[in-house]
Enzyme design. Structure first.
Site, PDB file in Angstrom:
ATOM      1  CE  LYS A 111      -4.059  -2.057   1.512  1.00 33.02           C
ATOM      2  NZ  LYS A 111      -5.534  -1.595   1.910  1.00 33.02           N
ATOM      3  CE  LYS A 194      -5.945  -8.238  -1.029  1.00 34.33           C
ATOM      4  NZ  LYS A 194      -7.152  -7.541   1.021  1.00 34.33           N
ATOM      5  CE  LYS A 197     -13.805  -3.805   1.800  1.00 35.30           C
ATOM      6  NZ  LYS A 197     -12.270  -3.077   2.974  1.00 35.30           N
TER       7      LYS A 197
HETATM    8  N1  AQP Z   1      -9.487 -11.032  -1.121  1.00 35.87           N
HETATM    9  C1  AQP Z   1      -9.486 -11.307  -0.560  1.00 35.87           C
HETATM   10  N2  AQP Z   1     -10.293 -12.973  -0.360  1.00 35.87           N
HETATM   11  C2  AQP Z   1     -10.098 -12.714   1.083  1.00 35.87           C
HETATM   12  N3  AQP Z   1     -10.170 -12.347   2.034  1.00 35.87           N
HETATM   13  C3  AQP Z   1     -10.580 -11.109   1.708  1.00 35.87           C
HETATM   14  N4  AQP Z   1     -10.024 -10.141   2.290  1.00 35.87           N
HETATM   15  C4  AQP Z   1      -9.912  -9.222   2.037  1.00 35.87           C
HETATM   16  N5  AQP Z   1      -9.825  -9.616   0.521  1.00 35.87           N
HETATM   17  C5  AQP Z   1      -9.590 -10.560   0.388  1.00 35.87           C
HETATM   18  C6  AQP Z   1     -10.643 -10.190   3.349  1.00 35.87           C
HETATM   19  O1  AQP Z   1     -11.813  -9.381   3.966  1.00 35.87           O
HETATM   20  C7  AQP Z   1     -11.794  -8.829   5.717  1.00 35.87           C
HETATM   21  C8  AQP Z   1     -12.382  -7.328   5.235  1.00 35.87           C
HETATM   22  O2  AQP Z   1     -11.166  -6.833   4.688  1.00 35.87           O
HETATM   23  P1  AQP Z   1     -10.670  -5.154   4.473  1.00 35.87           P
HETATM   24  O3  AQP Z   1     -11.705  -4.386   4.403  1.00 35.87           O
HETATM   25  O4  AQP Z   1     -10.055  -4.478   6.136  1.00 35.87           O
HETATM   26  O5  AQP Z   1      -9.302  -5.182   4.648  1.00 35.87           O
HETATM   27  P2  AQP Z   1      -8.558  -5.447   3.015  1.00 35.87           P
HETATM   28  O6  AQP Z   1      -7.748  -6.772   2.800  1.00 35.87           O
HETATM   29  O7  AQP Z   1      -7.461  -4.556   2.573  1.00 35.87           O
HETATM   30  O8  AQP Z   1      -9.537  -5.308   1.533  1.00 35.87           O
HETATM   31  P3  AQP Z   1      -9.133  -4.548   0.242  1.00 35.87           P
HETATM   32  O9  AQP Z   1     -10.832  -5.023  -0.410  1.00 35.87           O
HETATM   33  O10 AQP Z   1      -8.410  -5.170  -0.340  1.00 35.87           O
HETATM   34  O11 AQP Z   1      -9.621  -3.155   0.207  1.00 35.87           O
HETATM   35  P4  AQP Z   1      -9.322  -2.342  -0.288  1.00 35.87           P
HETATM   36  O12 AQP Z   1      -8.346  -1.947  -1.595  1.00 35.87           O
HETATM   37  O13 AQP Z   1      -9.361  -1.394  -0.128  1.00 35.87           O
HETATM   38  O14 AQP Z   1      -7.662  -2.369   1.084  1.00 35.87           O
HETATM   39  C9  AQP Z   1     -10.835  -9.081   6.056  1.00 35.87           C
HETATM   40  O15 AQP Z   1     -11.288 -10.659   6.765  1.00 35.87           O
HETATM   41  C10 AQP Z   1      -9.581  -9.844   4.543  1.00 35.87           C
HETATM   42  O16 AQP Z   1      -8.664 -10.589   5.489  1.00 35.87           O
END
Ligand code: AQP
Length: 328
Positions: A111, A194, A197
């Site tokens: 990030k 992965k 969002k």
């Molecule tokens: N691709 C994924 N596969 C399985 N689990 C996932 N998680 C996130 N992406 C995947 C799990 O979702 C929960 C919440 O995630 P978060 O919103 O706290 O943060 P993140 O991991 O940073 O999610 P994103 O979607 O990738 O958001 P951005 O793009 O904002 O960084 C966690 O339990 C995570 O493991």
């Protein structure tokens, strides 16, 4: 009763990765655990957020928690910044954490790069410490998260162990809880990354609130390979393997059974069926979300949740302050 804690950032539309990696387990664990589910808005501001959008996203995530089946009669649902103990414990843990261990976190590395010359916020670096505070504040036994959070769970355990070594009995030692299938859902357009969002291409993900037509388009466009064989092989067939994981997690049918079912049938049939499975799985979630999102009940649930969470947090903080010799 043993306790579960987890959270999701209100940073955009919750997608299938978030659902299969985390939220689905939130619902299942309610049967056997006291569950505490948080919307982690203080984590969201580790990167710049629009304040108005952030407020809306907090309610979006809360409504989605309930829409997927988190039951506020059984579980505590609240917003992180409504409970001051998160920030307080985070500072105390910061004083026991090391620059070296935080520098090794892959999420920080990912990030903090590609920021177009912009400064890297210190909050991004401290993210795992705040996450450790979230978990330890509730004497958590189990933390349901996706695989991408494994390193953060480890650092939380390291911090708890380090502090318990000095001041025995301060923290309950938590464990990560990762689903068998769906712990790492990959981007549909690039199965080496992965699902996320914040990715630019909306067809890289399926959001829980996507309309059937969008779901269809994203799945039919999903990257596969040229050998036409529906087989699970992450290394050589990452796209197909990812779709198989999604199919299996949503339908409950094992990957081996799916491989058999689609033997000799090519990707067209497989993808068409996956569209149907996905649309059917998400339709009731979307419907419940619409009912809950703008109801007055939602904010009441969050307020009540914050009170219950705060009561637990205050007990932990009393013990932590005592351990560290803080205050009078
Ligand atoms: N691709 C994924 N596969 C399985 N689990 C996932 N998680 C996130 N992406 C995947 C799990 O979702 C929960 C919440 O995630 P978060 O919103 O706290 O943060 P993140 O991991 O940073 O999610 P994103 O979607 O990738 O958001 P951005 O793009 O904002 O960084 C966690 O339990 C995570 O493991």
């Amino acid at each position: 009763m043993k306790r579960v804690f987890s959270g999701v950032q209100p940073t955009g539309n919750i997608h299938l990765g978030n659902y299969l990696g985390a939220l689905k387990q939130f619902v299942e664990l309610q049967k056997d655990y006291q569950c505490v589910y948080c919307i982690v808005d203080m984590h969201a501001i580790t990167l710049p957020q629009d304040p108005k959008e952030l407020k809306e996203h907090i309610l979006d995530v809360a409504a989605l928690y309930l829409a997927v089946g988190v039951d506020p009669q059984k579980s505590i649902v609240f917003v992180q910044s409504d409970v001051p103990g998160h920030a307080e414990l985070s500072w105390i843990l910061t004083c026991s954490s090391y620059m070296g261990e935080l520098s090794r976190m892959t999420q920080f590395k990912d990030k903090s790069k590609n920021r177009d010359g912009e400064s890297i916020p210190t909050g991004l670096f401290m993210y795992p410490v705040l996450m450790a505070a979230d978990i330890l504040l509730y004497d958590t036994d189990l933390v349901p998260v996706g695989n991408d959070q494994k390193q953060h769970i480890e650092i939380c355990r390291d911090l708890a162990g380090r502090i318990n070594g000095k001041y025995p009995g301060t923290f309950v030692m938590p464990e990560g809880y990762f689903p068998q299938a769906g712990a790492r859902i990959m981007a549909l357009d690039d199965p080496t990354k992965k699902m996320s969002k914040s990715a630019e291409n909306i067809h890289s993900r399926i959001s829980l609130l996507d309309e059937p037509a969008k779901i269809k388009k994203s799945i039919m466009k999903a990257t596969t390979d040229s050998d036409g064989c529906v087989r699970f092989d992450v290394e050589n067939k990452p796209g197909v393997s990812n779709l198989l994981s999604i199919y299996s997690s949503l339908s409950g049918v094992s990957i081996a059974e799916l491989e058999q079912r689609y033997e000799g049938r090519g990707y067209g049939d497989f993808k068409k069926d996956l569209v149907e499975i996905t649309v059917d799985a998400l339709a009731p979630i979307r419907q419940r979300y619409e009912e809950i999102r703008y109801s007055s009940e939602l904010k009441d649930i969050l307020k009540e949740g914050a009170q219950k969470a705060d009561a637990i947090a205050q007990q932990t903080m009393k013990r932590v302050r005592e351990s560290f010799g803080l205050g009078l």
